[in-house]
Design a protein around this motif. Sequence first.
Motif, PDB file in Angstrom:
ATOM      1  N   UNK A 110       0.836  -1.196   0.000  1.00  0.00           N
ATOM      2  CA  UNK A 110       0.000   0.000   0.000  1.00  0.00           C
ATOM      3  C   UNK A 110       0.873   1.247   0.000  1.00  0.00           C
ATOM      4  N   UNK A 111       0.472   2.260  -0.782  1.00  0.00           N
ATOM      5  CA  UNK A 111       1.216   3.519  -0.815  1.00  0.00           C
ATOM      6  C   UNK A 111       1.084   4.210   0.533  1.00  0.00           C
ATOM      7  N   UNK A 112       2.207   4.536   1.124  1.00  0.00           N
ATOM      8  CA  UNK A 112       2.279   5.108   2.466  1.00  0.00           C
ATOM      9  C   UNK A 112       2.941   6.481   2.359  1.00  0.00           C
ATOM     10  N   UNK A 113       2.293   7.504   2.882  1.00  0.00           N
ATOM     11  CA  UNK A 113       2.818   8.871   2.772  1.00  0.00           C
ATOM     12  C   UNK A 113       4.115   9.067   3.535  1.00  0.00           C
TER      13      UNK A 113
ATOM     14  N   UNK B  72      -4.833  12.075  -1.631  1.00  0.00           N
ATOM     15  CA  UNK B  72      -4.844  11.354  -0.360  1.00  0.00           C
ATOM     16  C   UNK B  72      -5.750  10.136  -0.545  1.00  0.00           C
ATOM     17  N   UNK B  73      -5.715   9.221   0.400  1.00  0.00           N
ATOM     18  CA  UNK B  73      -6.520   8.005   0.313  1.00  0.00           C
ATOM     19  C   UNK B  73      -8.010   8.256   0.180  1.00  0.00           C
ATOM     20  N   UNK B  74      -8.474   9.446   0.582  1.00  0.00           N
ATOM     21  CA  UNK B  74      -9.897   9.778   0.460  1.00  0.00           C
ATOM     22  C   UNK B  74     -10.244  10.349  -0.919  1.00  0.00           C
ATOM     23  N   UNK B  75      -9.295  10.337  -1.845  1.00  0.00           N
ATOM     24  CA  UNK B  75      -9.455  10.819  -3.220  1.00  0.00           C
ATOM     25  C   UNK B  75      -9.614  12.337  -3.321  1.00  0.00           C
ATOM     26  N   UNK B  76      -9.146  13.063  -2.303  1.00  0.00           N
ATOM     27  CA  UNK B  76      -9.106  14.521  -2.368  1.00  0.00           C
ATOM     28  C   UNK B  76      -7.654  14.951  -2.527  1.00  0.00           C
TER      29      UNK B  76
ATOM     30  N   UNK C 279      -0.994  13.812   4.446  1.00  0.00           N
ATOM     31  CA  UNK C 279      -1.767  12.608   4.116  1.00  0.00           C
ATOM     32  C   UNK C 279      -1.162  11.386   4.795  1.00  0.00           C
ATOM     33  N   UNK C 280      -1.966  10.360   4.951  1.00  0.00           N
ATOM     34  CA  UNK C 280      -1.480   9.087   5.485  1.00  0.00           C
ATOM     35  C   UNK C 280      -1.390   8.049   4.374  1.00  0.00           C
TER      36      UNK C 280
END
Length: 192
Positions: free
Chosen positions: A85-88, A110-114, A157-158
């Motif tokens: 998984x891509x990790x910030x 970011x993982x929330x697509x924003x 971002x996470x």
Amino acid sequence: MRRILKWLAIAIVGVALGLGSAALAVTQVVKRSGLHVGAWSTPLDAGGADRGFYTRAAVAVGALLALNRSETIYFFADSDDEGRALDANCTYTLEGRDPAARWWSITLYAGDHFLIENAQNRWSYNGANVARAADGRFHIKVAKAEQPGDWLPTGQAESLVLVVRLYNPAAEIAADPAKAALPSISRGECRS
């Protein structure tokens, strides 16, 4: 009164199960129905009013205003080439050549697509602004700390999602998106 509370509890559980299963179906539709090219996946049926309601819901959640495949092909990556998984907190290198399309872009979310808030106001590179080496390849770093060359900052971002958009792709890619030459995603150093 006890009977009313019992029916109310059953209704609440039913609604929670229904909403939960719908949310799971929507978040999994791209992963299950899409085509995979390395770390990248694309929903073959994004965009268009004739799509199923789960696909349309997934597009509404994760790919706002998606055009249909005859105009644009979208590729998503939430993991690197090794499936992590891509990790910030990690540094990544995207390496590739211009995809065969009239115009293309790579955008970091970011993982929330924003979009990720960052002081550089930088979220994307495209065929017009990416730097290329003498051999025509580009290298884009994705990291929290500033990087030399083309760099997409991960801000606070996470988790991360990368999106490649191919506008008016070559006819052979429109017919078979698996033929698209997409950038590799390699993970470098990670910090906790």
